[in-house]
Motif scaffolding. Structure first.
Motif, PDB file in Angstrom:
ATOM      1  N   GLU A   1      -1.399  -0.992  -9.025  1.00 22.06           N
ATOM      2  CA  GLU A   1      -3.058  -0.681  -8.647  1.00 22.06           C
ATOM      3  C   GLU A   1      -3.532   0.348  -8.095  1.00 22.06           C
ATOM      4  OE1 GLU A   1      -1.348  -3.340  -5.290  1.00 22.06           O
ATOM      5  OE2 GLU A   1      -0.831  -2.771  -7.322  1.00 22.06           O
ATOM      6  N   TYR A   2      -2.236   1.355  -7.603  1.00 19.66           N
ATOM      7  CA  TYR A   2      -2.766   2.467  -7.041  1.00 19.66           C
ATOM      8  C   TYR A   2      -2.192   3.766  -8.027  1.00 19.66           C
ATOM      9  CZ  TYR A   2      -3.425   0.124  -2.716  1.00 19.66           C
ATOM     10  OH  TYR A   2      -3.753  -0.820  -1.716  1.00 19.66           O
TER      11      TYR A   2
ATOM     12  N   THR B   1       0.673  -1.145  -0.051  1.00 25.28           N
ATOM     13  CA  THR B   1       0.153  -0.058   0.043  1.00 25.28           C
ATOM     14  C   THR B   1       0.904   1.230  -0.140  1.00 25.28           C
ATOM     15  OG1 THR B   1      -0.191  -0.110   2.224  1.00 25.28           O
ATOM     16  CG2 THR B   1      -1.797  -1.226   1.372  1.00 25.28           C
TER      17      THR B   1
ATOM     18  N   THR C   1      -8.518   9.922  -4.755  1.00 26.46           N
ATOM     19  CA  THR C   1      -7.325  10.471  -5.029  1.00 26.46           C
ATOM     20  C   THR C   1      -6.505  10.578  -3.453  1.00 26.46           C
ATOM     21  OG1 THR C   1      -7.353  11.129  -7.281  1.00 26.46           O
ATOM     22  CG2 THR C   1      -5.184  11.842  -5.825  1.00 26.46           C
ATOM     23  N   GLN C   2      -5.388  10.075  -3.158  1.00 23.36           N
ATOM     24  CA  GLN C   2      -4.739  10.339  -1.859  1.00 23.36           C
ATOM     25  C   GLN C   2      -3.302  10.621  -2.115  1.00 23.36           C
ATOM     26  OE1 GLN C   2      -4.777   5.881  -0.894  1.00 23.36           O
ATOM     27  NE2 GLN C   2      -3.168   6.569   0.361  1.00 23.36           N
TER      28      GLN C   2
ATOM     29  N   PHE D   1      -1.672   9.050  -5.169  1.00 23.05           N
ATOM     30  CA  PHE D   1      -2.251   7.679  -5.680  1.00 23.05           C
ATOM     31  C   PHE D   1      -3.726   7.616  -5.765  1.00 23.05           C
ATOM     32  CE2 PHE D   1       1.774   7.077  -3.054  1.00 23.05           C
ATOM     33  CZ  PHE D   1       2.307   6.427  -3.947  1.00 23.05           C
ATOM     34  N   GLN D   2      -4.070   6.821  -6.601  1.00 23.55           N
ATOM     35  CA  GLN D   2      -5.550   6.398  -6.847  1.00 23.55           C
ATOM     36  C   GLN D   2      -6.002   5.262  -6.024  1.00 23.55           C
ATOM     37  OE1 GLN D   2      -7.690   5.950 -10.846  1.00 23.55           O
ATOM     38  NE2 GLN D   2      -7.945   8.006 -10.448  1.00 23.55           N
ATOM     39  N   ASN D   3      -7.048   5.478  -5.293  1.00 25.63           N
ATOM     40  CA  ASN D   3      -7.525   4.209  -4.398  1.00 25.63           C
ATOM     41  C   ASN D   3      -9.170   4.212  -4.613  1.00 25.63           C
ATOM     42  OD1 ASN D   3      -7.871   1.956  -2.784  1.00 25.63           O
ATOM     43  ND2 ASN D   3      -6.987   3.128  -0.906  1.00 25.63           N
TER      44      ASN D   3
ATOM     45  N   LEU E   1       3.211  -1.077  -6.460  1.00 24.80           N
ATOM     46  CA  LEU E   1       2.060  -0.095  -6.116  1.00 24.80           C
ATOM     47  C   LEU E   1       1.300   0.044  -7.551  1.00 24.80           C
ATOM     48  CD1 LEU E   1       3.272   2.293  -3.360  1.00 24.80           C
ATOM     49  CD2 LEU E   1       2.054  -0.026  -3.174  1.00 24.80           C
TER      50      LEU E   1
END
Length: 302
Positions: A259-260, A180, A209-210, A203-205, A257
């Protein structure tokens, strides 16, 4: 003396930071250049240059005049080009800027192609991993990667790349891969201050977006150094896909990472907009845009 002539001499001396260097650039004698700058200062009634035995530097008033003089000279050149006709072969000089690695991989081959097509042209490059100010630095054409702020520049979209988090197989074998974004806090991070991307890693989750403020153990001032440090197994870095492509293909880096990962970011060619347009700029932008738009490496797949 002719005012445009005085401006041209002044710009050469200011940019070269010396009367002798400015004279060489213009093919003039140093005394003639010195007289021209003195005549311009007398005409304006202000001091444009601070002179020492070793250096020549622009004053505050001189910097403002330098910016305006560059713009005026460029507009005169463009007017000449327009009168000469749209079909006239370009001639003269261009200065082009781009990020270092992007310039080496994508821009230099296009420049060589352009110069072979147009023998009356010459080009100088400013390849740096920072955002340049085209007007203040006397640059004609630039390449920007990322979202563009509002500006008076004309922007032509030519492709896209994405940001990726990468490490070497040896680093992953020794330290494991973060699962993560938060686990990056437990890893060695390499970050480049020369990059034009934001300092926070985004990052995209799950559609949101974070942002994560990373604390690098190694901070470098250019992307080539960050790439070399990560390739050697030192840590984890954020690169753009074109920067990592060759090392990923060779198995020297792996993406983590994924997937993020955030969506791709645009690449633009930018230049100062004008009503007439310059044959030199227009012909170069057209050639470079065609090359970049048809390059499959600048169409990243998520």
């Amino acid at each position: 003396m002719d005012r445009l002539y005085l401006m041209t001499v002044y710009v050469a001396v200011a940019e070269e930071q010396g009367f002798a260097a400015g004279a060489r650039r213009l093919g003039m004698s140093p005394p003639a250049v010195t007289r021209a700058v003195a005549a311009l200062e007398e005409r304006l009634g202000v001091k444009l240059l601070d002179r020492t035995t070793r250096h020549v530097r622009v004053t505050e008033a001189g910097q403002r005049y330098l910016d305006d003089a560059r713009r005026i000279i460029a507009e005169v050149d463009e007017a000449d080009d327009a009168v000469a006709g749209i079909n006239a072969a370009p001639r003269g000089h261009l200065t082009v800027t781009a990020p270092v690695l992007f310039g080496r991989i994508y821009i230099v081959p296009g420049i060589v192609d352009y110069l072979q097509r147009y023998p009356a042209m010459d080009i100088s490059t400013v390849f740096v991993d920072r955002v340049t100010n085209l007007l203040e630095e006397g640059i004609d054409v630039g390449v920007r990667i990322g979202e563009l702020p509002d500006s008076s520049m004309r922007a032509i979209p030519v492709g896209q790349v994405r940001r990726m988090i990468v490490a070497s197989p040896s680093y992953i074998a020794k330290h494991g891969a973060p699962r993560t974004p938060q686990e990056l806090e437990q890893h060695t991070v390499v970050a480049s201050s020369g990059s034009s991307v934001p300092p926070d890693w985004r990052f995209q989750n799950g559609g949101s977006t974070q942002s994560l403020r990373v604390k690098p153990r190694l901070g470098v001032n250019n992307n080539d150094s960050a790439i070399e440090a990560v390739r050697s197994g030192f840590g984890i870095a954020r690169l753009l896909s074109y920067q990592a492509a060759a090392l990923l293909a060779a198995g020297e880096l792996v993406e983590v990472l994924q997937e993020y990962a955030m969506p791709a970011v645009p690449i633009h060619i930018i230049h100062r907009d004008s009503r007439q347009g310059s044959t030199r700029i227009r012909s170069f932008v057209d050639l470079m845009a065609e090359r970049l738009r048809t390059d499959p490496r600048l169409r990243p797949v998520r």
